[in-house]
Design a protein around this motif. Structure first.
Motif, mmCIF file in Angstrom:
data_model
loop_
_atom_site.group_PDB
_atom_site.id
_atom_site.type_symbol
_atom_site.label_atom_id
_atom_site.label_comp_id
_atom_site.label_asym_id
_atom_site.label_seq_id
_atom_site.Cartn_x
_atom_site.Cartn_y
_atom_site.Cartn_z
ATOM 1 N N ARG A 1 1.281 4.108 -3.379
ATOM 2 C CA ARG A 1 0.832 5.661 -3.294
ATOM 3 C C ARG A 1 1.766 6.555 -4.189
ATOM 4 O O ARG A 1 1.133 7.587 -4.502
ATOM 5 C CB ARG A 1 1.078 6.171 -1.722
ATOM 6 N N TRP A 2 2.668 5.953 -4.584
ATOM 7 C CA TRP A 2 3.663 6.764 -5.385
ATOM 8 C C TRP A 2 3.821 6.348 -6.937
ATOM 9 O O TRP A 2 3.429 5.078 -7.137
ATOM 10 C CB TRP A 2 5.053 6.769 -4.982
ATOM 11 N N LYS B 1 0.892 -1.106 -0.143
ATOM 12 C CA LYS B 1 -0.118 0.073 -0.100
ATOM 13 C C LYS B 1 0.977 1.342 0.148
ATOM 14 O O LYS B 1 0.687 2.167 -0.726
ATOM 15 C CB LYS B 1 -0.832 -0.164 1.218
ATOM 16 N N HIS B 2 1.923 1.331 0.722
ATOM 17 C CA HIS B 2 2.951 2.434 0.804
ATOM 18 C C HIS B 2 3.436 2.504 -0.338
ATOM 19 O O HIS B 2 3.403 3.775 -1.143
ATOM 20 C CB HIS B 2 3.932 1.994 1.716
#
Length: 139
Positions: free
Chosen positions: A74-75, A70-71
Motif C-alpha cells: 500500500r505504501w 498487502k499492507h
C-alpha cells in the motif's frame, strides 16, 4: 538523492559464531531488500506461517505473511531503513534464535522528514537449509 539505498546494520555485540553470522546475513538481506523496495525478496526470509506486527502501525494483531505483503504494498517504496543495537541470541544446541533491535525508518515525503524509531523483536528458526523469521513484533 537524499535517501540512499545502502544497507546499514549496527550490532550491539558483533556476531561471532557461525549461527550468529548466518542470522546477521539474513537480517542484512531483509534490510537491503526493504531499502530497494523489493518486498517479495524481503518476505522470502519469513516462514509461510510467520506472525508479523507492522513496525509503525497501531494495528496490534499480527499479520500473516500474505496480509503483511498487502499492507507493505500500500505504501510507495521510498523509505530508508536502518537497524541499530542489534542483539542476536541463539539457544545452545537449538535451532532457534531471537533478535532485538532498534528499527529506524525515514520516508521521502514532504510530511515526514524525521526518523521514526521503534524497538523490534524477531524470532527465527533454522530449517534444513537456512534461517527463517517466524515472528516480528514490537518489543
Amino acid at each position: 538523492m537524499f535517501f540512499g539505498k545502502k544497507t546499514k546494520v549496527e550490532y550491539l555485540e558483533k556476531p561471532v559464531t557461525p549461527e550468529e553470522m548466518e542470522v546477521a546475513e539474513l537480517l542484512e538481506k531483509v534490510l537491503a531488500a526493504m531499502n530497494q523496495g523489493n518486498i517479495s525478496e524481503a518476505l522470502s526470509s519469513y516462514t509461510d506461517t510467520a506472525r508479523i506486527v507492522p513496525a509503525f502501525s497501531k494495528y496490534e494483531e499480527p499479520h500473516t505473511k500474505d496480509t503483511y505483503e498487502k499492507h507493505l504494498r500500500r505504501w510507495p517504496p521510498t523509505g530508508r531503513f536502518l537497524l541499530r543495537d542489534v542483539l542476536i541470541r541463539i539457544a545452545e544446541g537449538k535451532k532457534e534464535a531471537s533478535v532485538t533491535a532498534s528499527l529506524y525508518a525515514s520516508f521521502a515525503n514532504e510530511e515526514n522528514k524525521l526518523w521514526q524509531i521503534t524497538k523490534r523483536y524477531f524470532r527465527l528458526v533454522k530449517t534444513a537449509k537456512e534461517w527463517r523469521i517466524t515472528e516480528a513484533t514490537n518489543a
